[in-house]
Design a protein around this motif. Structure first.
Motif, mmCIF file in Angstrom:
data_model
loop_
_atom_site.group_PDB
_atom_site.id
_atom_site.type_symbol
_atom_site.label_atom_id
_atom_site.label_comp_id
_atom_site.label_asym_id
_atom_site.label_seq_id
_atom_site.Cartn_x
_atom_site.Cartn_y
_atom_site.Cartn_z
ATOM 1 N N VAL A 7 0.838 -1.240 0.009
ATOM 2 C CA VAL A 7 -0.043 -0.109 -0.022
ATOM 3 C C VAL A 7 0.826 1.255 0.029
ATOM 4 C CG1 VAL A 7 -1.793 -1.130 1.440
ATOM 5 C CG2 VAL A 7 -0.205 0.038 2.585
ATOM 6 N N VAL A 8 0.083 2.201 -0.690
ATOM 7 C CA VAL A 8 0.895 3.524 -0.424
ATOM 8 C C VAL A 8 -0.080 4.625 0.275
ATOM 9 C CG1 VAL A 8 1.471 5.787 -1.958
ATOM 10 C CG2 VAL A 8 2.353 3.598 -2.467
ATOM 11 N N ALA B 219 -0.932 -5.385 5.820
ATOM 12 C CA ALA B 219 -0.574 -4.743 4.667
ATOM 13 C C ALA B 219 1.088 -4.405 4.734
ATOM 14 C CB ALA B 219 -1.397 -3.733 4.406
ATOM 15 N N VAL B 220 1.643 -4.125 3.871
ATOM 16 C CA VAL B 220 3.084 -3.574 3.824
ATOM 17 C C VAL B 220 3.166 -2.172 3.393
ATOM 18 C CG1 VAL B 220 5.426 -3.766 3.084
ATOM 19 C CG2 VAL B 220 4.073 -5.813 3.361
ATOM 20 N N VAL B 221 3.334 -1.184 4.238
ATOM 21 C CA VAL B 221 3.541 0.099 3.807
ATOM 22 C C VAL B 221 4.709 0.473 2.856
ATOM 23 C CG1 VAL B 221 3.411 2.348 4.480
ATOM 24 C CG2 VAL B 221 2.054 0.659 5.918
ATOM 25 N N ASP C 242 -0.411 -2.375 -4.571
ATOM 26 C CA ASP C 242 -1.702 -2.712 -4.945
ATOM 27 C C ASP C 242 -2.998 -2.059 -4.727
ATOM 28 O OD1 ASP C 242 -0.635 -5.174 -5.506
ATOM 29 O OD2 ASP C 242 -0.439 -5.460 -3.388
ATOM 30 N N THR C 243 -2.682 -1.078 -3.433
ATOM 31 C CA THR C 243 -3.786 -0.173 -2.923
ATOM 32 C C THR C 243 -3.158 1.076 -2.553
ATOM 33 O OG1 THR C 243 -4.583 -2.184 -2.101
ATOM 34 C CG2 THR C 243 -5.450 -0.267 -1.009
ATOM 35 N N VAL C 244 -4.193 2.180 -2.496
ATOM 36 C CA VAL C 244 -3.862 3.465 -2.121
ATOM 37 C C VAL C 244 -4.754 3.755 -0.992
ATOM 38 C CG1 VAL C 244 -3.850 5.853 -2.570
ATOM 39 C CG2 VAL C 244 -3.030 4.234 -4.042
#
Length: 512
Positions: free
Chosen positions: A93-94, A123-125, A160-162
């Protein structure tokens, strides 16, 4: 020919390279953004050995962290170990945020808390980006130019995700997804996801599902004709006309109706838990057992403190919202008075309104307490904002007038200069360490001072064959003095009205 061990070593080396390549990609800092440092979020500090024998076996903690394999389903990446496979499958993620009136330090603290929430959710940031602007863009939240730069960052990092550090409007989320080409969620969605993972009791699961449905309802999204169920009549074009007449409502309307039906059932189910909870509370009130509630910011150490006081064995984990279901235990003051102490769900800034409403029953433990122990993480970089957030939620729960004891927990991690600053925030606060036991006796003494004193003062002689009444007086009241004569045990006590009636019936009241 290479040996099997050499082949295994080569495979492991290749796998390690693949994992490193996936997890270590870096991006350049885009213009106009403040780069938020990646890595482990400050809100999730190192464990520091806080887990000790007072926390029990912690089977729930081990079960939550367990990695399980379903046999017969492994069809790919045969040379990758389970841990490496899990790393590759974690959601990357961001984080993004917009700030205007607050300082950069406040905005970064909020982003670090969001990073801790994302890590707790699994999640991994990879990165965090902050933009300063007067108001979030009503269309894409960041503004079209910065949204395009965000799309480049997402593509270069392989995210993958914001995750946005706010609650996005449905239109903002859709518009930003169209630009960045990956899933976009907001802070509320992450908190709801954590709650759905950690809820264990039937009531907790029902409350979380209700909150999720309330959040989902305005965010349903249709996709053109594939969602339509209204075609019919003299309609031109292929696939229309006969055989295409639907029930008269679109698919999205059908989904909304089903959600409303499910929400009504959940509200009825949650309401059905009320009698059992009220019966337990009425039993405590009948025996005049005072109640103490532990409240505070998430991950402040409330469960650790409860374990320290009562050896309750409640789940302790260095994660946000590890505790969702209230735990009630019995304890005693130094003078022998019995009271209950409840561990409650933690609070967080911008707590979703849906969760406040859904967990109203859990907050009742706070609203109906006689004393409130407000636990604050003394080692947190911004304890003042945590105190303000918790007090806002306490006010919403109708508990603003309850006597409050502010406790700065994790005092073993706080230096002398920080203690002076914290003392300036709350001059009457108590410094406590659930790890070392510092301040626990002082906390007990303060609780004893604030708990209501039994209202009936009685001087009674209890026959020697009624030891049960003597035990009852010690168990439910405060025994001020004890003497013995030929008639029995003479007690000078302060007790509740029910216990006073039992003593009068079984003994002889001494009139001075």
């Amino acid at each position: 020919m290479a040996s099997m061990a050499d082949q295994r070593t080569d495979a492991e080396s290749t796998t390690t390279d693949a994992v490193d390549r996936v997890l270590s990609r870096e991006a350049e800092r885009p213009a106009g953004y403040t780069l938020f440092s990646a890595g482990r979020a400050e809100a999730l500090q190192d464990d520091n050995g806080y887990l000790d024998d007072r926390d029990g076996e912690q089977f729930d903690r081990e079960d939550r962290a367990a990695l399980r394999r379903v046999q017969g389903l492994s069809t790919e990446l045969q040379d990758v170990t389970e841990v490496e496979y899990r790393q590759l499958r974690l959601e990357n993620v961001v984080l993004i945020g917009v700030y205007s009136g607050s300082t950069l330090a406040d905005a970064e603290n909020s982003m670090r808390e969001l990073a801790a929430l994302a890590e707790t959710a699994g999640a991994v940031v990879l990165d965090g980006l902050l933009q300063r602007r007067p108001h979030p863009d009503p269309s894409t939240y960041l503004g079209r130019g910065k949204a395009q730069e965000l799309a480049d960052v997402v593509a270069s990092l392989g995210a993958d995700t914001v995750i946005a550090d706010t609650e996005l409007a449905p239109s903002q989320r859709r518009a930003l997804e169209d630009v960045v080409k990956v899933k976009v969620i907001d802070r509320t969605a992450v908190i709801l996801d954590i709650f759905s993972q950690h809820a264990k009791s039937r009531e907790g699961r029902a409350q979380v599902e209700l909150a999720q449905l309330e959040y989902l309802l305005p965010r349903l999204r249709g996709w053109g004709e594939s969602m339509s169920r209204q075609a019919g009549g003299q309609v031109g074009g292929a696939g229309a006309g006969m055989g295409s007449r639907g029930p008269g409502e679109t698919k999205i309307e059908l989904d909304r109706r089903r959600i409303h039906t499910r929400m009504a059932r959940l509200r009825k189910q949650i309401k059905g838990f009320t009698p059992a909870r009220e019966a337990k509370r009425a039993n405590r009130e009948r025996f005049a057992v005072p109640a103490v509630a532990i409240a505070g910011y998430t991950n402040a150490g409330k469960s650790s403190l409860l374990n320290r006081i009562t050896r309750a064995g409640v789940l302790v984990e260095n994660a946000l919202f590890a505790t969702l279901d209230a735990t009630v235990r019995r304890s005693r003051t130094e003078d022998g008075r019995e009271f209950t102490i409840a561990d409650t769900v933690g609070f967080v800034r911008n707590l979703p309104h849906q969760l406040v409403e859904a967990f109203r029953s859990t907050l009742e433990e706070v609203a109906l307490a006689d004393v409130l122990v407000h636990v604050v993480d003394g080692s947190h970089p911004d304890p003042g904002s945590q105190i303000a957030t918790v007090r806002d939620v306490i006010g919403e729960a109708g508990a603003r007038d309850i006597p409050e004891i502010v406790v700065f927990n994790k005092s073993d991690l706080v230096d002398d200069d920080t203690r002076l600053v914290l003392r300036g925030l709350e001059p009457q606060a108590i410094f406590v360490s659930a790890r070392t036991g510092e301040g626990v006796d002082e906390l007990f003494a303060r609780i004893g001072e604030l708990l209501p004193t039994p209202p009936v003062e009685l001087d009674v002689v209890v026959p020697f064959d009624r030891g049960d009444l003597v035990a009852l007086a010690h168990h439910r009241g405060v025994v001020l003095s004890t003497d013995y004569d030929e008639l029995g045990t003479r007690l000078h006590v302060r007790v509740d009205p029910g216990t006073a009636d039992a003593l009068r019936q079984g003994g002889t009241v001494v009139v001075s």
